[in-house]
Structure formats: structure tokens, C-alpha cells
Scaffold this motif. Structure first.
Motif, PDB file in Angstrom:
ATOM      1  N   LEU A 154       0.773  -1.145  -0.005  1.00  0.00           N
ATOM      2  CA  LEU A 154       0.165  -0.091   0.112  1.00  0.00           C
ATOM      3  C   LEU A 154       1.048   1.209   0.047  1.00  0.00           C
ATOM      4  N   ALA A 155       2.010   1.356   0.864  1.00  0.00           N
ATOM      5  CA  ALA A 155       2.647   2.419   0.816  1.00  0.00           C
ATOM      6  C   ALA A 155       3.523   2.621  -0.471  1.00  0.00           C
ATOM      7  N   ASP A 156       3.955   1.697  -1.152  1.00  0.00           N
ATOM      8  CA  ASP A 156       4.521   1.644  -2.356  1.00  0.00           C
ATOM      9  C   ASP A 156       3.669   2.170  -3.361  1.00  0.00           C
ATOM     10  N   ASP A 157       2.285   1.613  -3.373  1.00  0.00           N
ATOM     11  CA  ASP A 157       1.337   2.267  -4.373  1.00  0.00           C
ATOM     12  C   ASP A 157       1.165   3.558  -3.850  1.00  0.00           C
ATOM     13  N   LEU A 158       1.062   4.096  -2.720  1.00  0.00           N
ATOM     14  CA  LEU A 158       0.904   5.476  -2.671  1.00  0.00           C
ATOM     15  C   LEU A 158       1.886   6.348  -2.944  1.00  0.00           C
ATOM     16  N   HIS A 159       3.069   5.802  -2.947  1.00  0.00           N
ATOM     17  CA  HIS A 159       4.236   6.551  -3.285  1.00  0.00           C
ATOM     18  C   HIS A 159       4.284   6.803  -4.900  1.00  0.00           C
ATOM     19  N   ARG A 176       4.113  10.065  -7.128  1.00  0.00           N
ATOM     20  CA  ARG A 176       5.041  10.618  -8.278  1.00  0.00           C
ATOM     21  C   ARG A 176       4.271  10.820  -9.467  1.00  0.00           C
ATOM     22  N   VAL A 177       3.167  10.159  -9.894  1.00  0.00           N
ATOM     23  CA  VAL A 177       2.465  10.373 -11.019  1.00  0.00           C
ATOM     24  C   VAL A 177       1.834  11.820 -10.996  1.00  0.00           C
TER      25      VAL A 177
END
Length: 128
Positions: free
Chosen positions: A95-100, A104-105
Motif C-alpha cells: 500500500l505504501a509503495d502504491d501511494l508513493h 510520483r504520477v
């Protein structure tokens, strides 16, 4: 009494307890009825999902799906707290990776320092 180690008061208390609970001494020596084995995650999660509201299913359904994916064939009493903790850590890490990645996008077209973006200096006032 043949055994002097037996406490008469304790024995009387046990008899009273058996009487009040409706248990006979034969019930104690006859053994306990066999309990059915706990269900597996694959068997139990659909039962839980079917008994919850739509909003709870939306909130927790994906997590329950992960339980079935990871532990579907295991009984619900076999999974240890450390295994649950490891799964939560893995899910939160993703989830943290997805939020980061999402950040960025959204930040990439702006192409400016975050302090400027947060200050609103790049936003034109269109009120006229």
C-alpha cells in the motif's frame, strides 16, 4: 477417607459444584464429546462475507480474499499471530509503495519543488 491428603472441604465444594452445574461424576470420566475440526479459511471466509453488510464487505473483503489466497487450506486456528503480522506488514508495504507511485504520477507534471506546489504560487488567480 483413605487418603489423608484429600481435603474434605475441597471435596465437598467439588460435589456442590457438580450438583449445581448438573454434571455427574460419570460425565467426568466418560470423556468429552468430540468437537468438529475448525473450518479452513476457504470454508469460513465466504460464510463471514455472506453475513456482513455491503459496506463492511467493501472495507474488509480484499483483506479476507488475501487470507483465503495465503491460508485457504489451513484451519482458522492454525495461523499464528506472527504470520498474521507478517501478512499485514506485507499488505501495508504494498500500500505504501502504491501511494508513493501515485504521488510520483501526480507530482511529475508539476515539475517543481514541493514547497512551491504547496504554497500555491503556481496557481493562477482566474477570478476577474
Amino acid at each position: 477417607m483413605a487418603d489423608p491428603a484429600i481435603d474434605e472441604a475441597g471435596l465437598e465444594a467439588a460435589r456442590l459444584l457438580l450438583q449445581r452445574t448438573g454434571i455427574s461424576p460419570l460425565d467426568l470420566v466418560a470423556g468429552v464429546a468430540a468437537r468438529p475440526a475448525p473450518p479452513t479459511f476457504a470454508d469460513y471466509v465466504p460464510v463471514i462475507a455472506a453475513s456482513t453488510s455491503a459496506s463492511l464487505l467493501r472495507a474488509y473483503g480484499t483483506y479476507w480474499d488475501r487470507f483465503v489466497e495465503r491460508w485457504g487450506t489451513r484451519r482458522i486456528d492454525e495461523v499464528t499471530p506472527s504470520e498474521i503480522r507478517a501478512l499485514i506488514t506485507a499488505l501495508l508495504g504494498r500500500l505504501a509503495d502504491d501511494l508513493h507511485a501515485c504521488a510520483r504520477v501526480f507530482a511529475s507534471p508539476v515539475d517543481q519543488p514541493a514547497s512551491e506546489a504547496l504554497s500555491g504560487e503556481h496557481v493562477q488567480d482566474r477570478r476577474a
